[in-house]
Scaffold this motif. Structure first.
Motif, mmCIF file in Angstrom:
data_model
loop_
_atom_site.group_PDB
_atom_site.id
_atom_site.type_symbol
_atom_site.label_atom_id
_atom_site.label_comp_id
_atom_site.label_asym_id
_atom_site.label_seq_id
_atom_site.Cartn_x
_atom_site.Cartn_y
_atom_site.Cartn_z
ATOM 1 N N LYS A 59 34.843 -22.708 21.363
ATOM 2 C CA LYS A 59 34.410 -21.515 22.092
ATOM 3 C C LYS A 59 33.050 -21.815 22.716
ATOM 4 O O LYS A 59 32.079 -22.089 22.012
ATOM 5 C CB LYS A 59 34.312 -20.316 21.147
ATOM 6 N N ILE A 60 33.003 -21.763 24.033
ATOM 7 C CA ILE A 60 31.779 -22.131 24.757
ATOM 8 C C ILE A 60 30.889 -20.904 24.925
ATOM 9 O O ILE A 60 31.335 -19.854 25.398
ATOM 10 C CB ILE A 60 32.126 -22.740 26.130
ATOM 11 N N LYS A 61 29.627 -21.063 24.513
ATOM 12 C CA LYS A 61 28.624 -20.012 24.663
ATOM 13 C C LYS A 61 27.383 -20.625 25.300
ATOM 14 O O LYS A 61 27.250 -21.842 25.394
ATOM 15 C CB LYS A 61 28.287 -19.388 23.304
ATOM 16 N N SER A 62 26.469 -19.778 25.746
ATOM 17 C CA SER A 62 25.275 -20.239 26.449
ATOM 18 C C SER A 62 24.040 -20.129 25.569
ATOM 19 O O SER A 62 23.913 -19.183 24.784
ATOM 20 C CB SER A 62 25.077 -19.433 27.731
ATOM 21 N N GLN A 63 23.133 -21.091 25.734
ATOM 22 C CA GLN A 63 21.855 -21.043 25.029
ATOM 23 C C GLN A 63 20.792 -20.273 25.812
ATOM 24 O O GLN A 63 19.711 -20.027 25.292
ATOM 25 C CB GLN A 63 21.358 -22.459 24.744
ATOM 26 N N ILE A 64 21.107 -19.945 27.059
ATOM 27 C CA ILE A 64 20.163 -19.159 27.864
ATOM 28 C C ILE A 64 20.898 -17.938 28.417
ATOM 29 O O ILE A 64 22.126 -17.932 28.542
ATOM 30 C CB ILE A 64 19.564 -19.978 29.022
ATOM 31 N N GLU A 65 20.137 -16.901 28.739
ATOM 32 C CA GLU A 65 20.714 -15.686 29.285
ATOM 33 C C GLU A 65 20.675 -15.721 30.802
ATOM 34 O O GLU A 65 19.871 -16.429 31.403
ATOM 35 C CB GLU A 65 19.970 -14.463 28.743
ATOM 36 N N GLY A 66 21.570 -14.959 31.407
ATOM 37 C CA GLY A 66 21.599 -14.907 32.858
ATOM 38 C C GLY A 66 22.835 -14.197 33.357
ATOM 39 O O GLY A 66 23.543 -13.517 32.607
ATOM 40 N N ILE A 67 23.102 -14.391 34.650
ATOM 41 C CA ILE A 67 24.263 -13.811 35.315
ATOM 42 C C ILE A 67 25.180 -14.960 35.726
ATOM 43 O O ILE A 67 24.709 -16.000 36.197
ATOM 44 C CB ILE A 67 23.842 -13.009 36.564
ATOM 45 N N VAL A 68 26.490 -14.772 35.548
ATOM 46 C CA VAL A 68 27.435 -15.811 35.958
ATOM 47 C C VAL A 68 27.350 -15.965 37.477
ATOM 48 O O VAL A 68 27.606 -15.023 38.232
ATOM 49 C CB VAL A 68 28.877 -15.449 35.544
ATOM 50 N N ASP A 69 26.980 -17.182 37.914
ATOM 51 C CA ASP A 69 26.813 -17.456 39.340
ATOM 52 C C ASP A 69 28.037 -18.168 39.919
ATOM 53 O O ASP A 69 28.533 -17.801 40.985
ATOM 54 C CB ASP A 69 25.555 -18.306 39.554
ATOM 55 N N LYS A 70 28.525 -19.185 39.201
ATOM 56 C CA LYS A 70 29.700 -19.934 39.651
ATOM 57 C C LYS A 70 30.556 -20.323 38.457
ATOM 58 O O LYS A 70 30.027 -20.620 37.377
ATOM 59 C CB LYS A 70 29.289 -21.209 40.402
ATOM 60 N N ILE A 71 31.875 -20.330 38.657
ATOM 61 C CA ILE A 71 32.816 -20.840 37.650
ATOM 62 C C ILE A 71 33.559 -22.008 38.291
ATOM 63 O O ILE A 71 34.235 -21.841 39.313
ATOM 64 C CB ILE A 71 33.800 -19.740 37.195
ATOM 65 N N TYR A 72 33.415 -23.190 37.694
ATOM 66 C CA TYR A 72 33.942 -24.403 38.308
ATOM 67 C C TYR A 72 35.374 -24.739 37.879
ATOM 68 O O TYR A 72 35.978 -25.645 38.453
ATOM 69 C CB TYR A 72 33.039 -25.592 37.965
ATOM 70 N N VAL A 73 35.883 -24.061 36.871
ATOM 71 C CA VAL A 73 37.210 -24.404 36.353
ATOM 72 C C VAL A 73 38.091 -23.158 36.319
ATOM 73 O O VAL A 73 37.595 -22.029 36.351
ATOM 74 C CB VAL A 73 37.127 -25.018 34.934
ATOM 75 N N ASN A 74 39.392 -23.400 36.230
ATOM 76 C CA ASN A 74 40.362 -22.322 36.138
ATOM 77 C C ASN A 74 41.182 -22.454 34.870
ATOM 78 O O ASN A 74 41.200 -23.524 34.223
ATOM 79 C CB ASN A 74 41.301 -22.332 37.354
ATOM 80 N N LEU A 75 41.872 -21.401 34.523
ATOM 81 C CA LEU A 75 42.742 -21.400 33.350
ATOM 82 C C LEU A 75 43.780 -22.513 33.473
ATOM 83 O O LEU A 75 44.454 -22.651 34.490
ATOM 84 C CB LEU A 75 43.434 -20.043 33.239
ATOM 85 N N GLY A 76 43.876 -23.339 32.437
ATOM 86 C CA GLY A 76 44.857 -24.419 32.414
ATOM 87 C C GLY A 76 44.355 -25.741 32.940
ATOM 88 O O GLY A 76 45.058 -26.762 32.831
ATOM 89 N N ASP A 77 43.141 -25.772 33.517
ATOM 90 C CA ASP A 77 42.591 -27.034 34.036
ATOM 91 C C ASP A 77 42.295 -28.011 32.900
ATOM 92 O O ASP A 77 41.818 -27.613 31.834
ATOM 93 C CB ASP A 77 41.302 -26.783 34.817
#
Length: 376
Positions: A59-77
């Motif tokens: 389960k991927i989580k972030s160590q810093i806070e912010g707003i999602v700017d870009k998602i580079y992958v899709n479901l099943g990649d």
């Protein structure tokens, strides 16, 4: 005279028919359903119902806070470790920006003050007024180094909060999150524009996505406590997947829980208080999946775990048995009044439908279906 002979002949015929009725074979009076002993393989199995899933899921989580700017992958990649999966845009609160800028200015001022003090002591040392190893001079030099490092830290915090990236020596600090393992994207739980809570926060961190190695699939399920008592690691397993009911897939039992699931899950204690059967978790790995089938995490599966196996042994159906107390018998047809005799047998392994016969009858011998005999 002629009438007398006719009467005598009639009486003689009636007597003959009566004698025939008495002497007729008893087998005509009984119509039994017959079975035959045959050689077969008997397996005693435990059944576990569960799902297939990756052995390793992250389960991927972030160590810093912010707003999602870009998602580079899709479901099943399929993604390699170290590849970018998501980029965050800083979203500091006004209070955070004020605090970071104030800390940065304070660090700059502290460093300037430390440098001035060091420079003054350095002049005194150069004029031989104080020795080069004078304690205050040594402390002033250390203070400059400490304040320099502190200023770099504050500058990095400011850059991360305002730009989303910074440098720490040869390491680049960034708001881009990278894949921690080689694997497949199972689930993307955020959209562009959503706020992210970091693992450093006092609140629960946002789960961004889940990745797993789909090349290492295992089965996880549950068995009853009766079956769990008979299981040992290494037992052979035959899996059946719900989407592929005709496929029999081999595997190996690798884990058996030492504590029941009921005790592991305290939240269900009240609901399960009336159940007397405790489920025990089991795990099957080394599964030989065919290469031409599509696998998805969560497929329902049934595991048939072989407890014991007897190959090419003489067997009869369980319904052929007749018990007197704990002693088993089979019924063999004969010419007696009942039409059969009871023959004691010694039994071996049973699968609940057929049972191994160790002694008492011959191979392929015909026996009576005891379940169809009245009065037993």
């Amino acid at each position: 005279m002629k009438k007398r002979w006719i009467a005598i002949a009639t009486l003689s015929a009636i007597a003959a028919l009566g004698i025939y009725a008495v002497k007729a074979p008893s087998s005509d009076k009984h119509h039994f359903t017959m079975l035959a002993a045959k050689n077969a393989t008997i397996e005693k199995q435990a059944i576990a119902v569960g799902q297939i899933m990756p052995a390793q899921a992250v389960k991927i989580k972030s160590q810093i806070e912010g707003i999602v700017d870009k998602i580079y992958v899709n479901l099943g990649d399929k993604v390699e470790a170290g590849s970018p999966v998501i980029k965050l845009r800083p979203n500091p609160t006004p209070q955070d920006l004020t605090r970071v800028n104030a800390d940065l200015l304070k660090s700059k001022a502290d460093l300037e003050s430390a440098k001035v003090k060091q420079a003054n002591l350095q002049r005194l040392a150069a004029q031989k007024i104080i020795p080069a190893n004078f304690d205050a001079y040594i402390q002033a030099q250390a203070a400059v180094k400490s304040k320099t490092a502190e200023l770099k830290q504050k500058q990095q915090e400011s850059d991360l909060m305002s730009k989303g990236e910074s440098n720490a020596g040869s390491t680049k600090l960034t708001s881009i999150i990278y894949a921690p393992i080689n694997g497949t994207v199972l689930d993307v739980k955020v959209d562009v524009g959503e706020p992210i809570t970091s693992t450093e926060s006092n609140q629960a961190a946002t789960e961004i996505m889940t990745m797993a190695d789909m090349n290492n699939i295992i089965f996880k399920g549950s068995v009853s406590e009766h079956d769990a008592a008979q299981l040992t690691e290494g037992m052979p397993v035959e899996l059946t997947l719900a989407p592929y009911p005709d496929l029999k897939i081999a595997g190996k039992l690798t884990k058996v829980a030492v504590q029941s699931e009921k005790l592991n899950d305290d939240s269900n204690n009240n609901q399960q208080a009336q159940s007397f059967d405790n489920g025990f978790a089991v795990e099957v790995s080394d599964i030989k999946f065919p290469k031409d089938i599509t696998l998805r995490s969560g497929f329902t599966a049934t595991a048939h775990i072989t407890l014991k196996k007897a190959t090419d042994v003489m067997t009869v159906p369980e319904r052929a048995l007749h018990f007197k107390g704990n002693d088993p018998f089979v019924l063999i047809a004969d010419d007696s009044t009942k039409g059969y005799k009871e023959v004691p047998v010694k039994l071996g392994l049973s699968d609940g439908i057929n049972v191994e016969v160790l002694s008492g009858i011959e191979p392929k011998q015909s026996i009576i279906d005891a379940s169809m005999v009245e009065g037993l």
